[in-house]
Design a protein around this motif. Structure first.
Motif, PDB file in Angstrom:
ATOM      1  N   VAL A  76      82.221 108.419   5.636  1.00  0.00           N
ATOM      2  CA  VAL A  76      81.617 107.244   6.279  1.00  0.00           C
ATOM      3  C   VAL A  76      80.298 106.906   5.581  1.00  0.00           C
ATOM      4  CG1 VAL A  76      80.626 106.344   8.438  1.00  0.00           C
ATOM      5  CG2 VAL A  76      82.750 107.690   8.500  1.00  0.00           C
ATOM      6  N   TYR A  77      79.493 107.930   5.294  1.00  0.00           N
ATOM      7  CA  TYR A  77      78.203 107.740   4.626  1.00  0.00           C
ATOM      8  C   TYR A  77      78.390 107.086   3.253  1.00  0.00           C
ATOM      9  CZ  TYR A  77      74.098 109.003   1.844  1.00  0.00           C
ATOM     10  OH  TYR A  77      73.028 108.969   0.996  1.00  0.00           O
ATOM     11  N   GLN A  78      79.346 107.619   2.473  1.00  0.00           N
ATOM     12  CA  GLN A  78      79.551 107.090   1.117  1.00  0.00           C
ATOM     13  C   GLN A  78      80.123 105.672   1.143  1.00  0.00           C
ATOM     14  OE1 GLN A  78      81.782 109.968  -1.200  1.00  0.00           O
ATOM     15  NE2 GLN A  78      80.087 111.440  -1.241  1.00  0.00           N
ATOM     16  N   LEU A  79      80.960 105.367   2.129  1.00  0.00           N
ATOM     17  CA  LEU A  79      81.537 104.016   2.228  1.00  0.00           C
ATOM     18  C   LEU A  79      80.469 102.979   2.582  1.00  0.00           C
ATOM     19  CD1 LEU A  79      84.844 104.881   4.139  1.00  0.00           C
ATOM     20  CD2 LEU A  79      84.738 103.864   1.850  1.00  0.00           C
ATOM     21  N   MET A  80      79.377 103.423   3.258  1.00  0.00           N
ATOM     22  CA  MET A  80      78.351 102.495   3.766  1.00  0.00           C
ATOM     23  C   MET A  80      77.084 102.425   2.937  1.00  0.00           C
ATOM     24  SD  MET A  80      77.944 102.712   7.892  1.00  0.00           S
ATOM     25  CE  MET A  80      76.691 101.426   8.015  1.00  0.00           C
ATOM     26  N   LYS A  81      76.812 103.463   2.119  1.00  0.00           N
ATOM     27  CA  LYS A  81      75.425 103.639   1.659  1.00  0.00           C
ATOM     28  C   LYS A  81      74.915 102.498   0.777  1.00  0.00           C
ATOM     29  CE  LYS A  81      76.142 107.139  -2.044  1.00  0.00           C
ATOM     30  NZ  LYS A  81      76.655 106.407  -3.139  1.00  0.00           N
ATOM     31  N   ASP A  82      75.772 101.845  -0.009  1.00  0.00           N
ATOM     32  CA  ASP A  82      75.299 100.787  -0.899  1.00  0.00           C
ATOM     33  C   ASP A  82      75.443  99.384  -0.304  1.00  0.00           C
ATOM     34  OD1 ASP A  82      74.644 102.666  -2.860  1.00  0.00           O
ATOM     35  OD2 ASP A  82      76.708 102.691  -3.621  1.00  0.00           O
ATOM     36  N   ALA A  83      75.791  99.278   0.956  1.00  0.00           N
ATOM     37  CA  ALA A  83      76.040  97.960   1.562  1.00  0.00           C
ATOM     38  C   ALA A  83      74.740  97.184   1.767  1.00  0.00           C
ATOM     39  CB  ALA A  83      76.750  98.141   2.897  1.00  0.00           C
ATOM     40  N   THR A  84      74.809  95.875   1.563  1.00  0.00           N
ATOM     41  CA  THR A  84      73.656  95.018   1.846  1.00  0.00           C
ATOM     42  C   THR A  84      73.701  94.599   3.317  1.00  0.00           C
ATOM     43  OG1 THR A  84      74.860  92.988   1.381  1.00  0.00           O
ATOM     44  CG2 THR A  84      73.789  94.064  -0.498  1.00  0.00           C
ATOM     45  N   LEU A  85      72.598  94.066   3.795  1.00  0.00           N
ATOM     46  CA  LEU A  85      72.527  93.624   5.189  1.00  0.00           C
ATOM     47  C   LEU A  85      73.563  92.527   5.460  1.00  0.00           C
ATOM     48  CD1 LEU A  85      71.002  94.382   7.672  1.00  0.00           C
ATOM     49  CD2 LEU A  85      69.209  92.764   7.059  1.00  0.00           C
ATOM     50  N   GLU A  86      73.744  91.636   4.472  1.00  0.00           N
ATOM     51  CA  GLU A  86      74.727  90.540   4.625  1.00  0.00           C
ATOM     52  C   GLU A  86      76.126  91.134   4.798  1.00  0.00           C
ATOM     53  OE1 GLU A  86      72.378  90.552   2.100  1.00  0.00           O
ATOM     54  OE2 GLU A  86      71.115  89.144   3.214  1.00  0.00           O
ATOM     55  N   GLU A  87      76.440  92.149   3.976  1.00  0.00           N
ATOM     56  CA  GLU A  87      77.775  92.772   4.059  1.00  0.00           C
ATOM     57  C   GLU A  87      77.964  93.490   5.398  1.00  0.00           C
ATOM     58  OE1 GLU A  87      78.591  93.691  -0.687  1.00  0.00           O
ATOM     59  OE2 GLU A  87      77.343  95.062   0.473  1.00  0.00           O
ATOM     60  N   ILE A  88      76.891  94.107   5.877  1.00  0.00           N
ATOM     61  CA  ILE A  88      76.954  94.803   7.172  1.00  0.00           C
ATOM     62  C   ILE A  88      77.224  93.791   8.283  1.00  0.00           C
ATOM     63  CG2 ILE A  88      75.473  95.959   8.873  1.00  0.00           C
ATOM     64  CD1 ILE A  88      74.345  97.599   6.494  1.00  0.00           C
ATOM     65  N   GLU A  89      76.567  92.631   8.207  1.00  0.00           N
ATOM     66  CA  GLU A  89      76.787  91.586   9.217  1.00  0.00           C
ATOM     67  C   GLU A  89      78.212  91.060   9.137  1.00  0.00           C
ATOM     68  OE1 GLU A  89      72.228  89.846   9.681  1.00  0.00           O
ATOM     69  OE2 GLU A  89      73.660  88.797   8.387  1.00  0.00           O
ATOM     70  N   ALA A  90      78.667  90.811   7.919  1.00  0.00           N
ATOM     71  CA  ALA A  90      80.011  90.259   7.722  1.00  0.00           C
ATOM     72  C   ALA A  90      81.085  91.214   8.232  1.00  0.00           C
ATOM     73  CB  ALA A  90      80.236  89.937   6.248  1.00  0.00           C
ATOM     74  N   ALA A  91      80.836  92.535   8.138  1.00  0.00           N
ATOM     75  CA  ALA A  91      81.830  93.525   8.572  1.00  0.00           C
ATOM     76  C   ALA A  91      81.756  93.781  10.077  1.00  0.00           C
ATOM     77  CB  ALA A  91      81.627  94.830   7.805  1.00  0.00           C
ATOM     78  N   GLY A  92      80.837  93.102  10.769  1.00  0.00           N
ATOM     79  CA  GLY A  92      80.716  93.313  12.214  1.00  0.00           C
ATOM     80  C   GLY A  92      79.996  94.605  12.554  1.00  0.00           C
ATOM     81  N   LEU A  93      79.263  95.151  11.572  1.00  0.00           N
ATOM     82  CA  LEU A  93      78.534  96.400  11.824  1.00  0.00           C
ATOM     83  C   LEU A  93      77.054  96.138  12.126  1.00  0.00           C
ATOM     84  CD1 LEU A  93      80.137  98.816   9.201  1.00  0.00           C
ATOM     85  CD2 LEU A  93      80.085  99.158  11.671  1.00  0.00           C
ATOM     86  N   ASP A  94      76.709  94.842  12.377  1.00  0.00           N
ATOM     87  CA  ASP A  94      75.303  94.548  12.680  1.00  0.00           C
ATOM     88  C   ASP A  94      74.873  95.203  13.994  1.00  0.00           C
ATOM     89  OD1 ASP A  94      77.144  92.854  13.782  1.00  0.00           O
ATOM     90  OD2 ASP A  94      75.933  91.038  13.602  1.00  0.00           O
ATOM     91  N   SER A  95      75.816  95.361  14.935  1.00  0.00           N
ATOM     92  CA  SER A  95      75.464  96.020  16.195  1.00  0.00           C
ATOM     93  C   SER A  95      75.175  97.513  15.945  1.00  0.00           C
ATOM     94  CB  SER A  95      76.577  95.845  17.229  1.00  0.00           C
ATOM     95  OG  SER A  95      77.814  96.219  16.671  1.00  0.00           O
TER      96      SER A  95
END
Lengths: 228, 143
Positions: A76-95
């Motif tokens: 989970v850490y490796q799948l997320m670590k390089d993500a930008t804020l925009e990508e996090i929002e787009a994936a529904g992980l902003d919450s």
């Protein structure tokens, strides 16, 4: 007590970020069939096992599940670590980001936080070990669902490996269950064995019946095709 | 005539019967290398998923090769550990467990001597506290 080894039980090297998969995969950390529930279930049940076989197996499998938590967390850490804020929002992980930023947090795939109600302790070894057998089967099924949902070989490799561990653990628990069943409840064991042999006889009788009844039909069909 | 035996032996039926994960009580072991790749040392228990093949793990560096060898023997010893928990009187498996356990311990000592500690009780911490300096597993260290 426990001693930590600074190594994963099986290597995890994910090169491609994938927030969608991180969101799904976290369920094997904090979901009802996840590794955290498994580790705590076994380590919590072991105290009231009737003999050393149960205490040893639950301790050793429970300890291995701690290593699986580390593998899933690493994924989970490796799948997320390089993500930008925009990508996090787009994936529904902003919450998730609002509460935890990119930190690990045990939830299921819908973001529902881990709860101890995911496992039970009854103090009855047959009830507890059969729950463990079911838990291993459910975790295997979830690993298969997750494998279906990705095409990244860096993710599939560790998931196949973890899935296979559920198969092995299931069989060890099954052996322990059968041993306790015989030891604690020999009458029930005899009834179960009788049912299995009766069922086998029934299946054989049924198959013979089917073959006998279908013979005339297949003869008829053979004749029919020859005439055509 | 329709052959029902073939139907019962077909893979779909075998893989979907509830008994498909059951032990046939005939321990039949893979090598530590193949068992580690598969995640299962016991060939009689191995259950593949669909047509997926587990990757064959390899390493190009000396450090990686030694680490992989350690992982294989530690895994094989652990698999026999779980088996022996329920079958403590199986002398053949106990002998194999001891063989793999000793190899894993020696590989661990060799790795720690060459590349730094994997446990905080390691002898290789005596001159400098390398525990804090080495990479962690989720960052690709010793992996």
């Amino acid at each position: 007590m426990w001693a930590y080894q600074k190594r994963l039980q099986y290597p995890v090297n994910i090169k491609k970020k994938d927030l969608r998969m991180a969101k799904l995969l976290v369920t094997q950390y904090g979901g009802s069939n996840g590794e955290l529930a498994a580790a705590l279930r076994y380590l919590n049940q072991r105290y009231t096992m009737p003999d050393n076989k149960g205490k040893a197996l639950l301790t050793d499998i429970g300890t291995e599940e701690l290593a699986h938590i580390e593998m899933i967390s690493t994924m989970v850490y490796q799948l997320m670590k390089d993500a930008t804020l925009e990508e996090i929002e787009a994936a529904g992980l902003d919450s998730h980001y609002a509460e935890h930023n990119k930190a690990l947090y045990p939830t299921d795939a819908n973001g529902v936080p881990f709860t101890v109600t995911y496992f039970a302790t009854t103090g009855d070894p047959l009830a507890d070990i059969s729950e463990d057998m079911a838990a291993e089967q459910k975790a295997r099924a979830v690993y298969e669902n997750l494998i279906d949902l990705t095409d990244d070989p860096d993710v599939i490799g560790p998931l196949l490996w973890l899935r296979q561990r559920e198969v092995v653990h299931y069989n060890r628990f099954k052996e322990l269950f059968d041993y306790y069943q015989e030891k604690l409840n020999p009458k029930q064991q005899m009834i179960d064995n009788k049912m299995v042999s009766d069922n086998n006889n029934n299946v054989n009788n049924f198959m013979n019946e089917v073959e006998n009844n279908f013979n005339p039909i297949s003869d008829f069909l053979n004749n029919f095709t020859q005439k055509m | 005539m329709y052959n029902y035996n073939n139907y019962l032996q077909n893979d779909y039926v075998r893989n979907t019967t509830p008994n498909s994960m059951m032990n046939n009580n005939q321990p039949n072991l893979y090598t530590p290398q193949e068992g580690y790749d598969k995640g299962n040392l016991f060939a009689n228990l191995y259950q593949p998923y669909k047509n997926y093949q587990p990757p064959t793990l390899k390493s190009r560096t000396e450090k990686g090769k030694l680490f992989l060898e350690l992982s294989r023997y530690a895994f094989a010893a652990h698999e026999l550990n779980l088996y022996l928990d329920i079958h403590p009187d199986d002398a053949t498996m106990l002998a194999l467990f001891n063989d793999y356990r000793v190899r894993a311990n020696n590989l661990m000592m060799e790795y720690e001597k060459k590349y730094g500690p994997l446990t905080v009780s390691s002898d290789d911490l005596s001159s400098s506290f390398l525990w804090e300096k080495e990479e962690w597993p989720w960052e690709g260290g010793a992996n």
